[in-house]
Design a protein around this motif. Structure first.
Motif, mmCIF file in Angstrom:
data_model
loop_
_atom_site.group_PDB
_atom_site.id
_atom_site.type_symbol
_atom_site.label_atom_id
_atom_site.label_comp_id
_atom_site.label_asym_id
_atom_site.label_seq_id
_atom_site.Cartn_x
_atom_site.Cartn_y
_atom_site.Cartn_z
ATOM 1 N N TYR A 78 2.246 11.722 0.990
ATOM 2 C CA TYR A 78 1.833 12.879 1.912
ATOM 3 C C TYR A 78 2.632 14.091 1.657
ATOM 4 O O TYR A 78 3.865 14.136 1.207
ATOM 5 C CB TYR A 78 1.873 12.526 3.277
ATOM 6 N N TYR A 99 0.680 -0.960 0.110
ATOM 7 C CA TYR A 99 -0.030 0.095 0.184
ATOM 8 C C TYR A 99 1.019 1.108 0.118
ATOM 9 O O TYR A 99 1.843 1.538 0.906
ATOM 10 C CB TYR A 99 -0.796 0.141 1.186
ATOM 11 N N LEU A 129 1.379 -4.159 6.413
ATOM 12 C CA LEU A 129 -0.030 -4.611 6.883
ATOM 13 C C LEU A 129 0.400 -5.802 7.917
ATOM 14 O O LEU A 129 0.331 -6.950 7.234
ATOM 15 C CB LEU A 129 -0.779 -5.150 5.481
ATOM 16 N N PHE A 145 1.707 5.453 -0.557
ATOM 17 C CA PHE A 145 0.900 6.785 -0.289
ATOM 18 C C PHE A 145 2.269 7.951 -0.478
ATOM 19 O O PHE A 145 3.290 7.697 -0.287
ATOM 20 C CB PHE A 145 0.575 7.038 1.233
ATOM 21 N N PHE A 183 7.802 5.784 6.679
ATOM 22 C CA PHE A 183 7.991 6.679 5.607
ATOM 23 C C PHE A 183 9.454 6.733 5.345
ATOM 24 O O PHE A 183 10.414 6.390 5.810
ATOM 25 C CB PHE A 183 7.838 7.861 6.553
ATOM 26 N N TYR A 218 -3.687 -6.533 12.057
ATOM 27 C CA TYR A 218 -4.751 -5.708 11.823
ATOM 28 C C TYR A 218 -4.615 -4.240 11.226
ATOM 29 O O TYR A 218 -5.301 -3.771 10.561
ATOM 30 C CB TYR A 218 -5.796 -5.542 13.146
ATOM 31 N N GLY A 219 -3.546 -3.807 11.805
ATOM 32 C CA GLY A 219 -3.416 -2.235 11.481
ATOM 33 C C GLY A 219 -2.570 -2.152 10.178
ATOM 34 O O GLY A 219 -2.195 -2.842 9.435
ATOM 35 N N ASN A 220 -2.374 -0.744 9.751
ATOM 36 C CA ASN A 220 -1.500 -0.326 8.841
ATOM 37 C C ASN A 220 -0.598 0.610 9.112
ATOM 38 O O ASN A 220 -0.490 1.748 8.787
ATOM 39 C CB ASN A 220 -2.689 0.274 7.814
ATOM 40 N N LYS A 221 0.711 0.099 9.780
ATOM 41 C CA LYS A 221 1.789 0.970 10.263
ATOM 42 C C LYS A 221 2.618 1.473 8.977
ATOM 43 O O LYS A 221 2.899 0.659 8.017
ATOM 44 C CB LYS A 221 2.641 -0.043 10.919
ATOM 45 N N LEU A 222 2.758 2.604 9.051
ATOM 46 C CA LEU A 222 3.393 3.379 7.716
ATOM 47 C C LEU A 222 4.848 3.451 7.979
ATOM 48 O O LEU A 222 5.021 3.895 9.193
ATOM 49 C CB LEU A 222 2.720 4.567 7.623
ATOM 50 N N LYS A 243 -3.094 7.915 -2.994
ATOM 51 C CA LYS A 243 -2.756 6.346 -2.628
ATOM 52 C C LYS A 243 -2.640 5.469 -3.683
ATOM 53 O O LYS A 243 -3.546 5.515 -4.559
ATOM 54 C CB LYS A 243 -3.327 6.174 -1.159
ATOM 55 N N LEU A 300 -2.707 13.972 2.916
ATOM 56 C CA LEU A 300 -2.722 12.846 1.885
ATOM 57 C C LEU A 300 -2.850 13.422 0.381
ATOM 58 O O LEU A 300 -3.715 14.077 0.178
ATOM 59 C CB LEU A 300 -3.627 11.793 2.148
#
Lengths: 113, 115
Positions: free
Chosen positions: B36, B32, B96, B34, B105, B99-103, B49, B46
């Motif tokens: 920003y 995933y 991923l 992104f 950078f 459960y979460g979507n830790k980014l 994406k 944002l």
């Protein structure tokens, strides 16, 4: 609809003092994340809440940092005692689902002298 | 482990010129991705994406990005830069795990626009 808000916008404290940062996510967002950017380096993940539960706190640097999210609404991040290397910008983000887009707050700039 | 590289720390372009900001990622599965932007005194906003589907994604403010799996890249482009585009731009990959979507950078690219 209000975005993610953070308080304070700036905080200057002495080494050894305690500081508490607050984040109010977008209403209805169960997922809340904390990140920080230290000294112009990359923005780093700290932890992730789902409602009031800590889902992932693998990014927390040490036990001087304590995050809470009582009632699954706003969250606080407390640094006690603060050290010089804790200076940086602390960002909060929220999302509706765990894989949904994260919306960021303006950040809190923390300076430890 | 996931990682993101933005090789350009600073970029200066003339107003009206085209822009391309580079981003390379390392991730074991379909990422995933992104972009920003952070304007002075503002939070992270944002721009666009990529989750799946069309590899050319359109974002806000006239930006677009193209996902190239073979090059592990997700470069950001804009055909004509405006002075208000001066800001710091961050590429991020969603990790991923659970459960979460830790980014994760990249280090950011500071864009300066000269008139």
């Amino acid at each position: 609809e209000a975005g993610v808000t953070q308080f304070p916008s700036h905080s200057v404290i002495e080494k050894g003092q305690t500081v508490t940062l607050r984040c109010d996510p977008i209403s209805g967002h169960d997922n809340l994340y904390w990140y920080r950017r230290v000294m112009g380096k990359e923005i780093k993940f700290l932890l992730h809440f789902v409602k009031e539960s800590k889902q992932d706190e693998s990014g927390m640097p040490n036990n001087r940092f304590l995050a809470e999210r009582t009632g699954g609404t706003y969250s606080t991040l407390k640094v006690q005692p603060a050290e010089l290397e804790d200076s940086g910008v602390y960002f909060c983000a929220s999302s509706q689902g765990g894989k949904d887009t994260q919306y960021f707050g303006p950040g809190t700039r923390l300076t430890v002298l | 482990a996931q990682s993101v590289t933005q090789p350009d720390i600073h970029i200066t372009v003339s107003e009206g010129a085209s822009l391309e900001l580079r981003c390379n990622y390392s991730y074991g599965a379909t990422p995933y991705l992104f972009w920003y932007v952070q304007s002075p005194g503002q939070g992270l906003q944002l721009l666009l994406k990529y989750f799946s589907g069309d590899t050319l994604v359109q974002g806000i403010k006239g930006f677009e990005a193209e996902f190239k799996r073979s090059q592990s890249s997700f470069n950001l482009r804009k055909p004509s830069v405006h002075w208000s585009d001066a800001a710091e731009y961050f590429c991020a990959v969603g990790a991923l795990e659970g459960y979460g979507n830790k980014l994760v950078f990249g280090a950011g690219t500071i864009l300066r626009v000269k008139s």
